[in-house]
Structure formats: structure tokens, C-alpha cells
Design a protein around this motif. Sequence first.
Motif, short mmCIF file in Angstrom:
data_model
loop_
_atom_site.label_atom_id
_atom_site.label_comp_id
_atom_site.label_asym_id
_atom_site.label_seq_id
_atom_site.Cartn_x
_atom_site.Cartn_y
_atom_site.Cartn_z
N ILE A 1 0.86 -1.17 0.00
CA ILE A 1 0.00 0.00 0.00
C ILE A 1 0.90 1.23 0.00
CG2 ILE A 1 -1.74 1.33 1.26
CD1 ILE A 1 -2.74 -1.32 2.47
N ILE B 1 -6.61 -1.24 4.05
CA ILE B 1 -6.34 -2.51 4.73
C ILE B 1 -7.63 -3.32 4.87
CG2 ILE B 1 -5.71 -3.52 6.96
CD1 ILE B 1 -3.65 -1.16 7.21
N ALA C 1 -8.43 -4.86 1.55
CA ALA C 1 -7.50 -5.98 1.32
C ALA C 1 -8.00 -7.20 2.09
CB ALA C 1 -6.09 -5.60 1.74
N VAL D 1 -1.44 -7.84 3.09
CA VAL D 1 -0.69 -6.58 3.08
C VAL D 1 0.73 -6.91 3.54
CG1 VAL D 1 -0.49 -4.26 4.05
CG2 VAL D 1 -2.76 -5.21 3.54
N TYR E 1 2.01 -3.89 11.31
CA TYR E 1 2.21 -3.53 9.90
C TYR E 1 3.61 -2.97 9.69
CZ TYR E 1 -2.70 -4.38 9.16
OH TYR E 1 -3.92 -4.98 9.10
#
Length: 191
Positions: A122, A137, A140, A147, A170
Motif C-alpha cells: 500500500i 487494509i 484488502a 498486506v 504492519y
Amino acid sequence: MDKLKKMIVEKGEIREGNILKVDSFLNHQLDAGFLYEMGEEFYRLFKDRGITKILTIEVSGIAVAIMAALIFKVPVVFAKKTQSLNLDKDVYVGKVHSYTKNKEYNIMISKRYLSSDDKLLIIDDFLAEGSAMRGLIGMAGQSGAEVRGIGVVIEKGFQNGGECLRSEGYNIESLAIVDDMKDGKIIFRED
């Protein structure tokens, strides 16, 4: 990325409400050569993540995402903020709140363009509170895509979006993190 920090200082404007205006090179008038350099940096940071698609949101994330996609040699998928006649009816939907426009949007991506086989990077121009990232997110997740990383041109470190997303696991790489904007000065986080 030192060149980005220099451009922010030289060409950026601090506006009321913690707005950093960088439209002379990033999100209105585009410095294509510099955008390509940012794409190269995102490739350096995420090249070993098995990326199959780059995901972004219209409008300002598209230019940087395309430059990175040229180097990754993968497609870009961008979430649309408005329904149109040519958008498929079968879509993933997310909600985002635009910090700079103080407006909530439904964002949409055709289900044809995201699948459980995708490994996503992303990319967006800014990360402040994290609303756009959360919307992307979420879509996704709806598709089953993974991700694998989040690339941000400018992160506002004094807002909590990046911190919250990192605490959730993340992998976020920001090319410049602004820790403060006061008295007309931009303070960057040191690497």
C-alpha cells in the motif's frame, strides 16, 4: 530520504490545522523525476516482500504508486472515492475520513482487481490519523489479499496513525517523518 526533507523545507508550506502543503511537487504539480526516485526508494525498501500489486487511493497516491509499480513491474489498483457508471457493481467498500477535507468517503475497488492471491504494497502520499490506510487494509482483508508493506511519502509523526498501525504489526516505511510543525519550522524525526 534527505532529498525529500530538503524539498519539504524549501517548497512546503505549513497551514493552519497541522496541514503541510507540498502541492508544488507531490500532489498538485508533480515532479515526475523525483516521484520516480521515490518509487526506487520504495522498491529498495520492499523488493524482498514478493509484491504482486500496489494498492493506493485516489487521487494523490496514484502518481507515487505508478512510479513504484514501474520498478516492481506490477499493476496498481486504486480505490475510487466516487461511484461512476463504469465502476463494476461487485465491489469491496471501505470508509475513510479525509483529514485535509474533513469529509467522510466510501471508497470502492472492483472485486476483479484484488484476490486472495495478491501480496500488496500500500502506498500513499501522507499518513496522519491513518483513516485512508485503514480503509485500504479493510478492503484488502475483504479480498483475502495479504498486506506485505505500507509505503508513505510523508508521515505526520505527531499524529497517531503510524504508531497505531505499527503496534498492530504492519511494516510501514515512511520516506520522511515530520515530528512537529511549529513557529513556521518543520522538525523531522532522525533516522
